[in-house]
Write a protein that holds these residues in place. Structure first.
Motif, PDB file in Angstrom:
ATOM      1  N   THR A   1     -42.372  13.951  16.317  1.00  0.00           N
ATOM      2  CA  THR A   1     -43.075  13.333  17.153  1.00  0.00           C
ATOM      3  C   THR A   1     -44.346  14.194  15.982  1.00  0.00           C
ATOM      4  N   ILE A   2     -44.855  13.527  16.178  1.00  0.00           N
ATOM      5  CA  ILE A   2     -45.977  14.254  14.654  1.00  0.00           C
ATOM      6  C   ILE A   2     -46.805  15.276  15.679  1.00  0.00           C
ATOM      7  N   PRO A   3     -46.992  17.124  15.313  1.00  0.00           N
ATOM      8  CA  PRO A   3     -47.238  17.792  15.940  1.00  0.00           C
ATOM      9  C   PRO A   3     -49.874  17.378  15.984  1.00  0.00           C
ATOM     10  N   GLY A   4     -50.168  17.609  17.001  1.00  0.00           N
ATOM     11  CA  GLY A   4     -51.128  17.622  16.312  1.00  0.00           C
ATOM     12  C   GLY A   4     -52.292  19.828  16.138  1.00  0.00           C
ATOM     13  N   LEU A   5     -53.529  18.915  16.029  1.00  0.00           N
ATOM     14  CA  LEU A   5     -53.405  20.503  15.225  1.00  0.00           C
ATOM     15  C   LEU A   5     -53.152  21.762  15.913  1.00  0.00           C
ATOM     16  N   ASP A   6     -53.015  21.623  17.111  1.00  0.00           N
ATOM     17  CA  ASP A   6     -52.861  22.063  18.200  1.00  0.00           C
ATOM     18  C   ASP A   6     -51.463  22.751  18.284  1.00  0.00           C
TER      19      ASP A   6
ATOM     20  N   MET B   1     -58.023  22.559   7.703  1.00  0.00           N
ATOM     21  CA  MET B   1     -58.092  23.745   7.968  1.00  0.00           C
ATOM     22  C   MET B   1     -57.968  24.133   9.766  1.00  0.00           C
ATOM     23  N   SER B   2     -58.450  23.415  10.413  1.00  0.00           N
ATOM     24  CA  SER B   2     -58.258  24.342  11.364  1.00  0.00           C
ATOM     25  C   SER B   2     -56.983  23.516  12.655  1.00  0.00           C
ATOM     26  N   ILE B   3     -55.754  23.888  11.378  1.00  0.00           N
ATOM     27  CA  ILE B   3     -54.957  23.258  12.070  1.00  0.00           C
ATOM     28  C   ILE B   3     -54.580  25.088  12.523  1.00  0.00           C
ATOM     29  N   VAL B   4     -53.788  25.656  13.388  1.00  0.00           N
ATOM     30  CA  VAL B   4     -53.804  26.913  14.647  1.00  0.00           C
ATOM     31  C   VAL B   4     -53.050  27.182  13.770  1.00  0.00           C
TER      32      VAL B   4
ATOM     33  N   LEU C   1     -46.563  25.418  12.809  1.00  0.00           N
ATOM     34  CA  LEU C   1     -46.917  24.385  12.729  1.00  0.00           C
ATOM     35  C   LEU C   1     -46.592  24.067  11.696  1.00  0.00           C
ATOM     36  N   LEU C   2     -47.898  24.482  10.970  1.00  0.00           N
ATOM     37  CA  LEU C   2     -47.671  25.099   9.470  1.00  0.00           C
ATOM     38  C   LEU C   2     -46.524  24.260   8.774  1.00  0.00           C
ATOM     39  N   GLY C   3     -45.541  25.149   8.902  1.00  0.00           N
ATOM     40  CA  GLY C   3     -44.810  24.307   8.208  1.00  0.00           C
ATOM     41  C   GLY C   3     -43.772  22.873   8.428  1.00  0.00           C
ATOM     42  N   THR C   4     -44.238  22.720   9.953  1.00  0.00           N
ATOM     43  CA  THR C   4     -43.624  21.185  10.292  1.00  0.00           C
ATOM     44  C   THR C   4     -44.600  20.196   9.621  1.00  0.00           C
TER      45      THR C   4
ATOM     46  N   GLY D   1     -54.700  30.170   4.988  1.00  0.00           N
ATOM     47  CA  GLY D   1     -56.043  29.591   4.644  1.00  0.00           C
ATOM     48  C   GLY D   1     -55.504  28.947   3.447  1.00  0.00           C
ATOM     49  N   HIS D   2     -55.079  29.800   2.476  1.00  0.00           N
ATOM     50  CA  HIS D   2     -54.667  29.239   0.923  1.00  0.00           C
ATOM     51  C   HIS D   2     -53.241  27.741   0.888  1.00  0.00           C
ATOM     52  N   ALA D   3     -52.663  28.635   2.145  1.00  0.00           N
ATOM     53  CA  ALA D   3     -51.417  26.927   2.551  1.00  0.00           C
ATOM     54  C   ALA D   3     -51.659  26.090   2.773  1.00  0.00           C
ATOM     55  N   LYS D   4     -53.548  26.139   3.840  1.00  0.00           N
ATOM     56  CA  LYS D   4     -53.444  24.901   4.748  1.00  0.00           C
ATOM     57  C   LYS D   4     -54.202  24.601   3.868  1.00  0.00           C
ATOM     58  N   LEU D   5     -54.559  24.548   2.304  1.00  0.00           N
ATOM     59  CA  LEU D   5     -55.508  24.403   0.978  1.00  0.00           C
ATOM     60  C   LEU D   5     -54.181  23.597   0.607  1.00  0.00           C
ATOM     61  N   ALA D   6     -53.126  24.023   0.390  1.00  0.00           N
ATOM     62  CA  ALA D   6     -52.382  23.418  -0.463  1.00  0.00           C
ATOM     63  C   ALA D   6     -51.714  22.168   1.015  1.00  0.00           C
ATOM     64  N   LEU D   7     -52.039  21.750   1.431  1.00  0.00           N
ATOM     65  CA  LEU D   7     -51.879  21.486   2.453  1.00  0.00           C
ATOM     66  C   LEU D   7     -52.402  20.175   2.634  1.00  0.00           C
ATOM     67  N   PHE D   8     -54.006  20.399   2.425  1.00  0.00           N
ATOM     68  CA  PHE D   8     -55.212  19.607   1.963  1.00  0.00           C
ATOM     69  C   PHE D   8     -55.011  18.603   0.526  1.00  0.00           C
ATOM     70  N   GLU D   9     -54.145  19.081  -0.175  1.00  0.00           N
ATOM     71  CA  GLU D   9     -54.140  18.668  -1.129  1.00  0.00           C
ATOM     72  C   GLU D   9     -52.537  17.830  -1.491  1.00  0.00           C
TER      73      GLU D   9
END
Ligand code: TRP
Length: 323
Positions: free
Chosen positions: A182-187, A213-216, A232-235, A261-269
């Motif tokens: 189940t895809i988790p949400g930002l929270d 960038m707002s992933i908890v 959560l970011l790992g998921t 923040g850097h890791a989230k930027l990579a995910l955004f890309e």
């Protein structure tokens, strides 16, 4: 050729949960199955109260399927409400479905526990969903994990009907890609419009970035070594990125001086790269509602011819004049 069927509720901006849970698995069946995919607008009415929005979100879902790769000539894409026969079948199924059985549905229990509006549509949701499925005789139903119970309930309802009235309805198999949880949400809760925690698929680049960038995450400082394991970011990396990309980010996090923040930027890309090819096509489709309407009506005609056939069988079995 076997038939696959699935639906998406047009109740908000299309999000990553829809994309990874339903659209991608659905598209993967395109070469081996006859795909019957629909915009579940009747289901959306359990919560939607704005005609303009419902219309808009319905076109959004149709445009998303096509821009991400569904060929509406080869397959069947329609709007649920254009084949109102489904509500007739829902009534027949209602008459063989117990109150206690429906009370066990997760979606109903969830709405009740969160004090959300529980109208009859919410309670009867699994019956309409069973009708959606059974009306088109599919072999498989690709859905996200959260919909598994609904497909199981569909099989139960079909079984009850067949036991009472003779073999009429075909029991479909549920198809869930186990690796896509189940895809988790930002929270961290399930990603859902009703929880206000979605990553929108066709949002402008800046909005996509803002959502990612707002992933908890926790407040470990930038300098400290970290790991995505169990976060959560790992998921998100697991479900969206390649193993290599994830490993690469994991190594950087472990070394320190690389923040969340850097890791989230990579995910955004990663996400942006995955979505930008479809975005152009999506925008062009979205700017021509007449064309989308024509595609949906063509789909309706194909869907309806199957629906009338199955409904005829059911009417006959129950003692009504076959249609
Ligand atoms: N209930 C599904 C969801 O919320 C949407 C849906 C409605 C559906 N009817 C369906 C999915 C039939 C598969 C088959 O995601």
């Amino acid at each position: 050729m076997k038939r696959a069927l699935t639906g998406i509720r047009p109740s908000g901006d299309l999000h990553l949960g829809n994309l990874l849970g339903t659209i991608k698995p659905g598209l993967a069946l395109g070469d081996t199955h006859q795909c019957f995919y629909f915009v579940a607008d009747l289901h959306a009415l359990t919560t939607m109260r704005n005609a303009k929005e419902l219309r808009k979100f319905s076109y959004d879902v149709a445009a998303a399927w096509i821009s991400l790769g569904l060929d509406p000539k080869k397959h069947t894409l329609w709007r649920q409400s254009d084949c109102p026969e489904v509500t007739e079948l829902a009534w027949y199924l209602s008459c063989v479905t117990g109150y206690g059985f429906l009370e066990k549905a997760h979606a109903f229990k969830d709405a009740q526990s969160k004090d959300r509006e529980v109208n009859h549509g919410v309670f009867a949701y699994p019956v309409l969903m069973a009708a959606d499925i059974l009306l088109y005789d599919p072999d498989v139903v690709p859905v996200g994990k959260d919909q598994k119970q609904h497909v199981e309930m569909t099989r139960d309802m079909a079984g009850s009907w067949n036991a009472l009235f003779g073999e009429t309805l075909k029991l479909p198999e549920v198809l869930i890609r186990e690796e896509v949880m189940t895809i988790p949400g930002l929270d961290g809760q399930k990603m859902s419009k009703s929880y206000n925690n979605v990553i929108p698929v066709f949002a402008k680049e800046a909005d996509l970035k803002k959502a990612v960038m707002s992933i908890v995450t926790d407040s470990t400082p930038v300098e400290a070594p970290k790991t995505m394991k169990g976060t959560l970011l790992g998921t998100f990396f697991d479900v969206c990125a390649s193993k290599e990309t994830k490993n690469d980010i994991e190594v950087k996090l472990k070394a320190g001086n690389f923040g969340w923040g850097h890791a989230k930027l990579a995910l955004f890309e990663v996400l942006n790269e995955m979505l930008s090819p479809a975005r152009k096509e999506y925008e062009s489709l979205r700017s021509d509602e007449k064309k989308l309407e024509a595609i949906l009506l063509e789909g309706r005609d194909k869907a309806k011819s199957v629906a009338l056939n199955v409904l005829g069988r059911v009417r006959e079995a129950a003692g009504f004049r076959p249609c």
